[in-house]
Design an enzyme around this catalytic site. Sequence first.
Site, PDB file in Angstrom:
ATOM      1  N   GLU A 128       0.322 -10.907  10.071  1.00 50.96           N
ATOM      2  CA  GLU A 128       0.070 -10.810   8.630  1.00 50.96           C
ATOM      3  C   GLU A 128       0.094 -12.178   7.973  1.00 50.96           C
ATOM      4  OE1 GLU A 128       1.523  -7.870   5.021  1.00 50.96           O
ATOM      5  OE2 GLU A 128       2.903  -8.309   6.653  1.00 50.96           O
TER       6      GLU A 128
ATOM      7  N   GLN B 168       0.010   0.885   5.839  1.00 54.17           N
ATOM      8  CA  GLN B 168       1.189   0.483   6.603  1.00 54.17           C
ATOM      9  C   GLN B 168       2.428   1.223   6.112  1.00 54.17           C
ATOM     10  OE1 GLN B 168       1.967  -3.793   7.726  1.00 54.17           O
ATOM     11  NE2 GLN B 168       3.547  -3.601   6.167  1.00 54.17           N
TER      12      GLN B 168
END
Length: 391
Positions: free
Chosen positions: A248, A131
Amino acid sequence: MDFAFGPDDTAFRHEARTWLEDHVTGAFADSAGHRGPGGEHERDRTRFAWERELGAGGWIGLGWDADHGNRRATLTQQVVWAEEYARARAPARLGHIGENLLAPTLIAHGDTDQQARYLPGIARGEEYWCQGYSEPGAGSDLASLRTTAVADGGRYRVTGQKIWTSLAREAHWCFVLARTEPGATRHRGLSFLLVPMDQPGRIDVRPIRQMSGTSEFNEVFLDGAEAVETVGGEGNGWQVAMGLLALERGVSTLVQQIGFEEELGRVLRTAAGGVLDHDPVLRDRLVHQWAELRTMRWNALRTLGRTGDPGAPSVAKLLWGGWHRRLGELAVQVRGAAAAAGPDAWSPSYELDALQRLFLFTRADTIYGGSDEVQRNIIAERVLGLPREPR
């Protein structure tokens, strides 16, 4: 919500437990101790093989839509799988960023071609992602990022620096948030880009050695690196990125808490060696730590099926960040002075043990993933309707 496990969940648990018992053997079983904070990059060869094993067994993509992944599972069954995975002490995952963050984002915001291109590799356990969000000057304040991307023949050239990038050395791909509109500021003009990591001379990954002695995080320098496409369209990156951050803190929060329970058990076993008999204050703190973990679990279960709640992810982050940091403190307090060193403290090859690494790593829990200050601002502004903080 009624979160009772039904007959289908019981059958699913038996299937999951049986499969894990048959497969967490040999080198896979030996890697069980390499899953603590800061150790996510260790034993990579074994864990590469394990990802492919999971893919072949159909255990990747449980939470995806019915048209994607290997096996469909309800929310309760996803929790069952996480519980059995922790119980089996299976290897720490290398593919969780692709499976739990990028894949649901593609399903929600990507087109059918993107889904067909990227989801199968993740489901097979063959392609790994990292990420590219945080930057040296844009961590919690992500909207101030400076990485830019310039259109080049239908693709983009990305230039900038990302930091605290977990598993960047192992990943094949990186999803990068960059500014594609010159002169735009804050949340405007950002795009969510897919960047292949194998670009020598254009992408440079440098490990960051932490005070725990490990190097899970990395700096990533991009010098005209090619991004093959955007997700959600040019200029819509902020909405896509925020949707990903909400993912997340969904089922993955429960998975995380199962790991917390294992760490707490280790601390309690250490404390049982004598400190509990003569330190009532510390004993009380350990009881509170156990009770708080149970409360976090029920809060996570309560909000599991809820969508569109702007405060739920921030509340979850505040709860687990502070809890885990306090657990790190307890990990050294239960050992007393012995926690400051070890049997081989003066050896050149001296390494920190699991509880020492836990303490050092958890110093960052209230900072990474959105600092406590940012989470409180989100709750104040988006949930309570209070005035925005002056800038």
